[in-house]
Scaffold this motif. Structure first.
Motif, PDB file in Angstrom:
ATOM      1  N   SER A 131       0.787  -1.245   0.000  1.00 29.04           N
ATOM      2  CA  SER A 131       0.000   0.000   0.000  1.00 29.04           C
ATOM      3  C   SER A 131       0.812   1.284   0.000  1.00 29.04           C
ATOM      4  CB  SER A 131      -0.950   0.065   1.205  1.00 29.04           C
ATOM      5  OG  SER A 131      -1.633  -1.123   1.334  1.00 29.04           O
ATOM      6  N   SER A 132       2.139   1.189  -0.032  1.00 30.27           N
ATOM      7  CA  SER A 132       2.887   2.443  -0.056  1.00 30.27           C
ATOM      8  C   SER A 132       2.704   3.118  -1.412  1.00 30.27           C
ATOM      9  CB  SER A 132       4.374   2.203   0.197  1.00 30.27           C
ATOM     10  OG  SER A 132       4.977   1.648  -0.952  1.00 30.27           O
ATOM     11  N   GLY A 133       2.274   2.331  -2.401  1.00 33.00           N
ATOM     12  CA  GLY A 133       2.000   2.896  -3.714  1.00 33.00           C
ATOM     13  C   GLY A 133       3.234   3.042  -4.574  1.00 33.00           C
ATOM     14  N   LEU A 134       4.403   2.713  -4.055  1.00 33.28           N
ATOM     15  CA  LEU A 134       5.631   2.880  -4.828  1.00 33.28           C
ATOM     16  C   LEU A 134       6.059   1.555  -5.444  1.00 33.28           C
ATOM     17  CD1 LEU A 134       7.717   5.064  -2.356  1.00 33.28           C
ATOM     18  CD2 LEU A 134       6.531   5.831  -4.407  1.00 33.28           C
ATOM     19  N   ASP A 136      15.057   0.929   3.643  1.00 33.55           N
ATOM     20  CA  ASP A 136      14.870   2.359   3.396  1.00 33.55           C
ATOM     21  C   ASP A 136      14.639   2.614   1.917  1.00 33.55           C
ATOM     22  OD1 ASP A 136      15.358   3.398   6.059  1.00 33.55           O
ATOM     23  OD2 ASP A 136      17.415   2.709   5.775  1.00 33.55           O
ATOM     24  N   THR A 137      13.604   3.362   1.629  1.00 30.59           N
ATOM     25  CA  THR A 137      13.325   3.772   0.258  1.00 30.59           C
ATOM     26  C   THR A 137      13.490   5.285   0.201  1.00 30.59           C
ATOM     27  OG1 THR A 137      11.683   2.023   0.157  1.00 30.59           O
ATOM     28  CG2 THR A 137      11.593   3.668  -1.582  1.00 30.59           C
ATOM     29  N   LEU A 138      14.305   5.761  -0.724  1.00 29.12           N
ATOM     30  CA  LEU A 138      14.634   7.190  -0.741  1.00 29.12           C
ATOM     31  C   LEU A 138      14.473   7.759  -2.143  1.00 29.12           C
ATOM     32  CD1 LEU A 138      16.000   9.677   0.697  1.00 29.12           C
ATOM     33  CD2 LEU A 138      18.180   8.674   0.076  1.00 29.12           C
ATOM     34  N   ILE A 139      13.816   8.894  -2.231  1.00 24.11           N
ATOM     35  CA  ILE A 139      13.694   9.598  -3.517  1.00 24.11           C
ATOM     36  C   ILE A 139      14.267  10.996  -3.335  1.00 24.11           C
ATOM     37  CG2 ILE A 139      12.163  10.274  -5.402  1.00 24.11           C
ATOM     38  CD1 ILE A 139      10.047   8.406  -4.220  1.00 24.11           C
ATOM     39  N   VAL A 140      15.244  11.335  -4.147  1.00 26.24           N
ATOM     40  CA  VAL A 140      15.888  12.644  -4.022  1.00 26.24           C
ATOM     41  C   VAL A 140      15.872  13.343  -5.375  1.00 26.24           C
ATOM     42  CG1 VAL A 140      18.101  13.780  -3.611  1.00 26.24           C
ATOM     43  CG2 VAL A 140      17.392  11.921  -2.146  1.00 26.24           C
ATOM     44  N   VAL A 180      12.340  12.606  -0.157  1.00 25.62           N
ATOM     45  CA  VAL A 180      11.507  11.914   0.821  1.00 25.62           C
ATOM     46  C   VAL A 180      12.003  10.486   0.952  1.00 25.62           C
ATOM     47  CG1 VAL A 180       9.396  13.251   0.511  1.00 25.62           C
ATOM     48  CG2 VAL A 180       9.828  11.300  -0.959  1.00 25.62           C
ATOM     49  N   SER A 181      11.768   9.910   2.117  1.00 21.65           N
ATOM     50  CA  SER A 181      12.155   8.504   2.263  1.00 21.65           C
ATOM     51  C   SER A 181      11.129   7.781   3.126  1.00 21.65           C
ATOM     52  CB  SER A 181      13.547   8.383   2.867  1.00 21.65           C
ATOM     53  OG  SER A 181      13.554   8.842   4.190  1.00 21.65           O
ATOM     54  N   ALA A 187       1.811   7.016   1.872  1.00 25.35           N
ATOM     55  CA  ALA A 187       1.714   7.415   0.459  1.00 25.35           C
ATOM     56  C   ALA A 187       1.151   8.832   0.355  1.00 25.35           C
ATOM     57  CB  ALA A 187       0.823   6.424  -0.286  1.00 25.35           C
ATOM     58  N   MET A 237       3.868  11.354   1.522  1.00 23.67           N
ATOM     59  CA  MET A 237       4.939  11.541   0.533  1.00 23.67           C
ATOM     60  C   MET A 237       4.457  12.395  -0.632  1.00 23.67           C
ATOM     61  SD  MET A 237       7.303   8.140   0.463  1.00 23.67           S
ATOM     62  CE  MET A 237       6.058   6.920   0.222  1.00 23.67           C
ATOM     63  N   VAL A 290       7.425  12.190  -6.371  1.00 25.34           N
ATOM     64  CA  VAL A 290       7.024  10.818  -6.049  1.00 25.34           C
ATOM     65  C   VAL A 290       6.225  10.168  -7.185  1.00 25.34           C
ATOM     66  CG1 VAL A 290       5.680   9.426  -4.414  1.00 25.34           C
ATOM     67  CG2 VAL A 290       7.044  11.331  -3.578  1.00 25.34           C
TER      68      VAL A 290
END
Lengths: 185, 546
Positions: free
Chosen positions: A14-17, A118-122, B484-485, B520, B523, B531
């Motif tokens: 459900s995090s959607g990623l 850990d999931t990271l988006i930068v 974001v993480s 979600a 983020m 995202v």
């Protein structure tokens, strides 16, 4: 070199990623096996050596018997050896299965860890410098570790083939050069 | 980036410090001077020569001389948007710093400085380098350099408007200008009409002291005193009454004196309670005195569009300017006791160098909470953010906190009890009692921490609340996110929750134990454009093989 396609599954329910597109290089797992083996061998070797030395040194003996009973010493060594085995054999496999990365025009997307994931988006425009690091084992395996740094944190992108690392660094550097902001965020 | 040179009036001439820095150096190293004088008196009185004492005194004299020579060697100038300092006698040092890159300016005036009309100026750029500091500047010169920095880093439309002396008008009134040989006063080039009027956002009033002196840690001495008292009367052994009061009662009742008619137990208990109650006002008065010492004359001002300035202190006055371009949010703190009287302190969340400059990030000391809310509304673009209703994190968060806090602690202490039982059985009852106490505290702590855990998403900001004994409510702007993480430990994966962090140049701000659905949403709220391409339902963009 081929990479698996972006896996159509979630990073977490459900995090959607979705998962980042690429795994680290296959040899990265061997590197992790090797470095864990070297580190733990030295540590356990020193402990084992210390244990053996204590068996023959009078400072550690009382009436010819060791001050710390053998059952305690060997139990501790045994537990540590089991943990070392886990770190050497199992953890690199887990890390290889979990660690993924992806770099697009807009962002760096990574997934790292083995116990805590850990999931990271930068955003790319926040990257201030890119670093490529090669240890001795990396050089033997033609691998390189690529890290991007922002004002806030250091992002371990991946352990990739040295040619890919060079290409990735060039791409990131040119993207950074094209961006006119101060990237502080 | 091109920098338009601004003439700050110093020209390119190097400026000396006031000769009063000699006196300042002497006062600063007063103990050395006293030892020297004492040594001289000793030699004169004793009439004998002791080489060891002579060597010690010589060393002190040399140290003092070097300190004075160093103070006299300092030269500085401000020109072409650069602040320069040259110093040193044996080893020379030359430092330059660009005015527009200065993030924080701190002017400190200790009691001796105030008497001599001097000040210490410290500027920080946010980098991890050493502080750039000039000690012993004349107060008005320090104020002038500060205003030059304000001018250099003001937005372009402002840059030409306020002349340095206009901006520092309050300083000029507070610290009359007086010339000194060798330290020429800067003259404004051409004072144009000011555009931005400095605005006072908060100013110290005596009413702050009454509430501000109520602190959480301040009640610790009271508990410590109760503990000490209880230990003195040996309460822990359970013979408090037997040992002290009952003996007195017995002695009194067996005698024929007038004492036999007195209820000694009652008097003893009343005395103890009175003593404890007396500690509270004494402790409160101590806190109040310290509060006044630290915060007397506190003023928070908006100097221009990009600078906030705080000034405070009874004997040592410290004024600190904060570049609002560094501001990423605010953090409001209040202890469990402060909550009762609606008092809170407010800190700025600043970009890089926060750890080095955290002491300079204080926006408000402990003040009425309403004022903290008003100041937050002023300095952040999101109004009403500190009062926004918060959302709970749900039962899964409670379960995680309970497992992470209580069960692990339970396993640990049971293991300790087993170990103690094996090696030192007499201590088992004490360890069990301690274990029960610790676990009970954990249960209470977990419940309370869960109750105080919350967050809210408002337009342009993320609001986080955590802590029980000391509650912190942070408002962090989402407009300058550095990423974001999402982080999940094994227990969190089992429960389907995780921690979401918003990374900023001021460090990560973490929202703990939120459900995945909420993660979600959070983020996306932080940076949806960032995202969106990585969502499961987003069209996959094939990146070339690497």
């Amino acid at each position: 070199m081929t990479f698996p396609p972006a896996a159509q599954q979630h990073t977490a329910p459900s995090s959607g990623l979705r998962l980042p597109a690429h795994r680290v290089h296959r040899r990265a797992q061997y590197k992790w096996h090797a470095s864990a083996f070297i580190g733990w061998s030295i540590f356990l070797g020193l402990l084992g050596g210390g244990y053996l030395a204590s068996r023959f040194h009078e400072d550690f003996l009382e009436d010819g018997e060791p001050i710390i009973p053998d059952v305690v010493s060997l139990s501790v060594l045994g537990v540590l050896a089991l943990f070392a085995l886990f770190r050497i054999v199992v953890v690199p496999i887990l890390r290889y299965r979990i660690h993924r990365w992806e770099v697009t025009d807009q962002a760096i997307y990574t997934r790292t860890g083995w116990l805590t994931i850990d999931t990271l988006i930068v955003p790319i425009n926040r990257v201030q410098n890119v670093e490529t690091v090669q240890s001795a084992i990396d050089r033997m395996l033609s691998l390189a570790k690529v890290e991007a740094k922002t004002a806030a944190n250091s992002i371990f992108i991946g352990l990739v083939h040295v040619d890919d690392a060079r290409r990735l660094t060039d791409e990131l550097t040119s993207t950074m050069a094209a961006d006119e902001s101060d990237a502080t965020g | 980036m091109s920098i338009t040179p601004v003439d700050h009036g110093f020209g390119e001439q190097w400026q000396k410090l006031s000769p009063l820095v000699v006196l300042r150096a002497v006062l600063k190293d007063l103990w050395q001077v006293l030892v020297l004088i004492g040594g001289a008196v000793f030699f004169q009185q004793s009439g004998s020569f002791n080489f060891g004492i002579f060597a010690l005194l010589s060393g002190i004299a040399v140290s003092l001389a070097v300190s004075i020579a160093n103070a006299l060697s300092v030269r500085f100038r401000v020109h072409d948007n650069v602040l320069e300092k040259r110093s040193g006698v044996l080893s020379r040092e030359h430092e330059k710093i660009r005015l527009d890159l200065i993030r924080t300016v701190k002017v400190e005036r200790k009691l001796a400085d105030r008497v001599l009309g001097l000040a210490s100026l410290t500027v920080l750029t946010g980098a991890d380098d050493d502080d750039f500091q000039i000690e012993g500047l004349k107060s008005d010169t320090a104020a002038y350099i500060r205003s030059a920095v304000d001018q250099a880093r003001a937005p372009k439309e402002q840059a030409t408007a306020p002349a340095a002396h206009d901006v520092a008008g309050d300083y000029a009134a507070e610290m009359p200008l007086e010339g000194a040989p060798g330290e020429a006063l800067p003259q404004p080039v051409s004072p144009p009409a000011p555009v931005f009027q400095p605005k006072v956002l908060a100013k110290f009033t005596p009413s702050w002291v009454f509430k501000g002196a109520v602190t959480g840690p301040g009640i610790l001495p009271v508990f410590a005193a109760i503990f000490a008292l209880a230990t003195t009367f040996n309460v822990w052994e359970g013979d408090f009454l037997d040992t002290y009061i009952d003996r007195a009662v017995d002695a009194a009742s067996h005698s024929d004196s007038w004492m036999s008619g007195i209820n000694w137990q009652f008097i003893a208990i009343v005395s103890v309670v009175t003593f404890i109650l007396l500690l509270l006002p004494v402790n409160y008065l101590g806190n109040a005195a310290f509060y006044v010492y630290k915060n007397f004359g506190f003023t928070l001002r908006q100097v221009n569009d990009s600078t906030l300035e705080t000034t405070s202190g009874l004997t040592t006055t410290t004024s600190n300017s904060i570049n609002t371009e560094r501001l990423r949010g605010v953090s409001m703190k209040h202890s469990i006791v402060q909550r009762l009287v609606k008092v809170a302190s407010l800190d700025a969340i600043l970009t890089v160098g926060e750890s080095a400059e955290s002491a300079d990030a204080r926006l408000l000391p402990a003040v009425p909470r309403d004022m903290a809310v008003r100041v937050t509304d002023h300095v952040l673009p999101v109004a009403g953010s500190l009062d926004s209703p918060l959302q709970r994190h749900g039962p899964k968060a409670f379960r995680r906190m309970f497992i992470g806090g209580f069960l692990i602690e339970l396993i640990f202490w049971v293991a300790v009890c087993v170990g103690v039982n094996r090696f030192f059985p007499p201590a088992v009852p004490y360890v069990i009692a301690w274990t029960v106490l610790v676990l009970a505290w954990h249960v209470v702590g977990t419940v309370k921490r869960y109750q105080w855990l919350g967050h809210a998403l408002i337009d342009g900001a993320l609001i986080l609340r955590s802590g029980w004994l000391v509650t912190t409510r942070k408002v962090v702007s989402t407009s300058m996110s550095n990423g974001v993480s999402l982080s999940q430990g094994p227990i969190q994966r089992f429960l389907g929750i995780g921690n979401v962090s918003m990374h900023t140049a001021a460090g990560p701000r973490e929202l703990v134990d939120v459900t995945m659905d909420r993660a979600a949403v959070v983020m996306s709220h932080i940076d949806d454009d960032l995202v969106a391409p990585f969502r499961y339902d987003a069209p996959h963009q094939d990146s070339p093989p690497r």
